[in-house]
Design a protein around this motif. Sequence first.
Motif, short mmCIF file in Angstrom:
data_model
loop_
_atom_site.label_atom_id
_atom_site.label_comp_id
_atom_site.label_asym_id
_atom_site.label_seq_id
_atom_site.Cartn_x
_atom_site.Cartn_y
_atom_site.Cartn_z
N GLN A 137 0.34 -0.43 -2.20
CA GLN A 137 -0.11 -1.51 -2.47
C GLN A 137 -0.47 -2.02 -4.14
O GLN A 137 -0.49 -2.92 -4.69
N ASP A 196 9.66 -6.34 -1.56
CA ASP A 196 8.47 -5.95 -0.94
C ASP A 196 8.75 -5.68 0.53
O ASP A 196 9.68 -5.69 1.10
N MET A 245 -1.70 3.47 1.72
CA MET A 245 -2.28 2.39 1.02
C MET A 245 -2.00 2.16 -0.30
O MET A 245 -2.11 0.96 -0.99
#
Length: 204
Positions: free
Chosen positions: A150, A113, A147
């Motif tokens: 995610q 991540d 975004m």
Amino acid sequence: MYIPAIFKNENPEEIKDFIQKNSFGILINQSNGKLLATHIPLELDTNKNGKQVLYGHISKENPQWKGFLENDEILAIFSGPNSYISSSWYDHENVPTWNYIAVHLYGTIKIIDGEAAIESLKKLVDKYEKNSEKPVRVEDLSPKTMMQTQGIVAFEIEINEIQAVNKLSQNRDSKNHENIISQLIKTENHQATAIANEMSKCKK
């Protein structure tokens, strides 16, 4: 994968080139006693420890990623051209067969991540955008678009074993090998032609 010795490819550079050119693979693992598979692009690279690895990502909506946490063993399959080979193309009686090229990679998977995940995305996008008229760059995407990252699970697979097969009629004599190539070309099928081209590289 069962590979008769005559069809086994043990040339690291050839295998690396094949994976890079046929990088849309099948990722297979087990979760809750069930086998799961996803068709995705996987990028071959070397990590900071000098280990050969595959990078990729799948959607968080895909339940397969939960299996990464249960069992880190993974199989990635890469397929190349393939074609039916008629035994009528031989100068003797025999059975039909199939010629093909494939690589199986076995390894251990871990979720990545943060910046590592973004770097793996950059490598993937840069590879496939390099020939675009107006290449997209991850670095140029807006925070709103980013975004969406995610919603993915990025991963790294450390490769433990490579099995590669080039089944290209190596068990035929030069006369029959050459005739198979000419018959494949006559079909005007792109897969058959691709196999013919690969067979020409290993002429007897």
